[in-house]
Motif scaffolding. Structure first.
Motif, mmCIF file in Angstrom:
data_model
loop_
_atom_site.group_PDB
_atom_site.id
_atom_site.type_symbol
_atom_site.label_atom_id
_atom_site.label_comp_id
_atom_site.label_asym_id
_atom_site.label_seq_id
_atom_site.Cartn_x
_atom_site.Cartn_y
_atom_site.Cartn_z
ATOM 1 N N PHE A 199 0.836 -1.204 0.000
ATOM 2 C CA PHE A 199 0.000 0.000 0.000
ATOM 3 C C PHE A 199 0.870 1.253 0.000
ATOM 4 O O PHE A 199 0.537 2.246 -0.654
ATOM 5 N N PHE A 202 1.948 1.767 -3.448
ATOM 6 C CA PHE A 202 0.819 2.310 -4.205
ATOM 7 C C PHE A 202 0.710 3.819 -3.985
ATOM 8 O O PHE A 202 0.503 4.587 -4.926
ATOM 9 N N GLN A 205 3.301 5.593 -5.957
ATOM 10 C CA GLN A 205 2.933 5.672 -7.363
ATOM 11 C C GLN A 205 1.954 6.825 -7.612
ATOM 12 O O GLN A 205 2.154 7.630 -8.524
ATOM 13 N N ASN A 268 -3.849 -1.684 5.525
ATOM 14 C CA ASN A 268 -3.879 -1.888 4.072
ATOM 15 C C ASN A 268 -2.584 -2.454 3.506
ATOM 16 O O ASN A 268 -2.555 -2.889 2.353
ATOM 17 N N GLY A 271 -1.840 -5.850 1.519
ATOM 18 C CA GLY A 271 -2.110 -6.026 0.098
ATOM 19 C C GLY A 271 -3.564 -6.237 -0.240
ATOM 20 O O GLY A 271 -3.929 -6.352 -1.416
ATOM 21 N N ASP A 274 -8.259 -2.632 -3.163
ATOM 22 C CA ASP A 274 -8.613 -2.608 -4.572
ATOM 23 C C ASP A 274 -7.832 -1.494 -5.253
ATOM 24 O O ASP A 274 -8.258 -0.332 -5.292
ATOM 25 N N ARG A 275 -6.692 -1.843 -5.785
ATOM 26 C CA ARG A 275 -5.783 -0.860 -6.374
ATOM 27 C C ARG A 275 -6.452 -0.064 -7.502
ATOM 28 O O ARG A 275 -6.366 1.161 -7.546
ATOM 29 N N GLU A 276 -7.118 -0.752 -8.424
ATOM 30 C CA GLU A 276 -7.704 -0.070 -9.572
ATOM 31 C C GLU A 276 -8.818 0.882 -9.161
ATOM 32 O O GLU A 276 -8.910 2.008 -9.652
ATOM 33 N N GLN A 279 -7.294 3.955 -7.298
ATOM 34 C CA GLN A 279 -6.618 4.863 -8.220
ATOM 35 C C GLN A 279 -7.639 5.634 -9.046
ATOM 36 O O GLN A 279 -7.486 6.847 -9.261
#
Length: 371
Positions: A199, A202, A205, A268, A271, A274-276, A279
């Motif tokens: 996380f 993420f 990013q 979080n 892992g 819900d990455r998508e 984002q």
């Protein structure tokens, strides 16, 4: 009659309590395997610079540690200390086991010193503001007499090297204990050393989003304003973490911001997120702010900083409104200049549960036309 002052009552330390304390020390002690070594400056710099470009160097700085934080004056003072033969703190490293068995050494503490030595030997650092060796001001390494260059390269630094038997928990614990309480490391920098995980990667990013933070090109302005110093201190990542933590959990906020953020990050980092979807929600919020907020998250066009609580109010309030109405098209945005919004987003309105809730929901409700 005036009340007698409250005098704290001292608790008696009995023999039984001493025995219990000693037992606790023995129980909590962790066996840490380490070696003490000394390396010449020249070898340390070589271990750091050889392979630096393609990340194969033996002595490496992990990405969770901060960028170069020392300015040239502080770096110069460190070089002056080396030249004077003053005691230099130990560099802490860890032998990292990996699949390729490259036996690389991760720097736990000492990145600023190693970077400074490398810059000096590579003639990238010009000494300045020296107080003891004033005649060396404006010198680069190559300006030193050759004998002094050789002696400098032979100067040894002491290193504590944790062996490959030291677990990751031990390495993180050591990083925390070395750096917690430091005036140099901020909370986000500590998290990068203590709470690494998917996380946090993420968040890294998303923090690179140019619409969010801009770029080095002065023509490409972000919705937030971050100086180079704030970028180096991981302020964009702090903002992104705050966005998700408040968006998904603000009703459970109590009072301690750092504790609240740390708990959310830890939850979080396994892992299971819900990455998508996250984002997409972050980017939809940015698109909306870009379209409808004249100054983005800033107070005005000429403002060069973005207050955290202003960002939180706008970003989280916007995302909550979009959850209710994805095709939202707000009416007047005059409320951004209202006394109410200013009161919600001033620094003394930051850290109580009602105020956090009120400022976020104020923005949400204004966008949805409820106020």
């Amino acid at each position: 009659m005036p009340k007698a002052p409250n005098v704290p009552i001292e608790t008696e330390i009995t023999a039984e309590r001493r025995d219990e304390a000693e037992a606790e020390i023995r129980d909590k002690q962790k066996p840490i395997d380490y070696d003490t070594k000394e390396y010449p400056v020249e070898i340390l710099v070589q271990k750091y610079t050889d392979g630096l470009a393609d990340d194969t160097n033996e002595l490496f700085i992990p990405d969770y540690q901060r960028e170069m934080a020392w300015d040239d004056a502080r770096q110069s003072k460190f070089i002056e200390s080396v030249l004077l033969g003053l005691p230099i703190p130990y560099v802490f490293v860890a032998d990292i086991p990996d699949e390729e068995n490259e036996a690389r050494l991760e720097i736990i503490d000492g990145t600023q010193r190693i970077r400074t030595l490398a810059r000096f030997l590579n003639n990238e650092l010009k000494l300045e503001d020296l107080e003891k060796l004033k005649k060396l001001n404006d010198f680069r390494f190559s300006d030193l007499p050759l004998p002094r260059q050789r002696r400098f390269k032979r100067t040894t630094l002491r290193m504590i090297q944790l062996t490959e038997k030291a677990t990751e928990d031990i390495r993180r614990d050591m990083f925390e204990r070395i750096n917690t309480g430091s005036v140099v490391l901020n909370e986000m920098e500590k998290r990068r050393g203590i709470q690494r995980g998917p996380f946090l990667e993420f968040i890294d990013q998303l923090s690179e989003n140019t619409k969010f933070r801009g770029s080095k090109d002065p023509e490409i302005l972000g919705l937030c304003s971050f100086s180079d110093a704030l970028v180096d201190r991981r302020e964009p990542q702090e903002f992104v973490l705050r966005f998700f933590a408040y968006l998904n959990n603000y009703k459970n906020f109590k009072r301690q911001v750092n504790e609240f953020l740390n708990e959310y990050l830890e939850t979080n980092n396994n892992g299971d997120f819900d990455r998508e979807a996250m984002q997409a929600e972050f980017e939809a919020m940015l698109d909306f702010v870009e379209k409808y907020f004249p100054n983005g998250f800033r107070k005005g066009k000429k403002h060069t900083t973005t207050p955290r609580i202003r960002f939180e109010a706008i970003a989280v309030g916007t995302a909550l409104a979009l959850r209710e109405k994805s095709d939202l098209a707000p009416g007047s945005m005059a409320w951004l200049d209202s006394p109410e919004f200013k009161e919600h987003t001033t620094s003394d309105a930051s850290n109580s549960k009602p105020k956090v809730k009120n400022r976020i929901e104020y923005v949400r409700d204004q966008l949805l036309g409820r106020l």
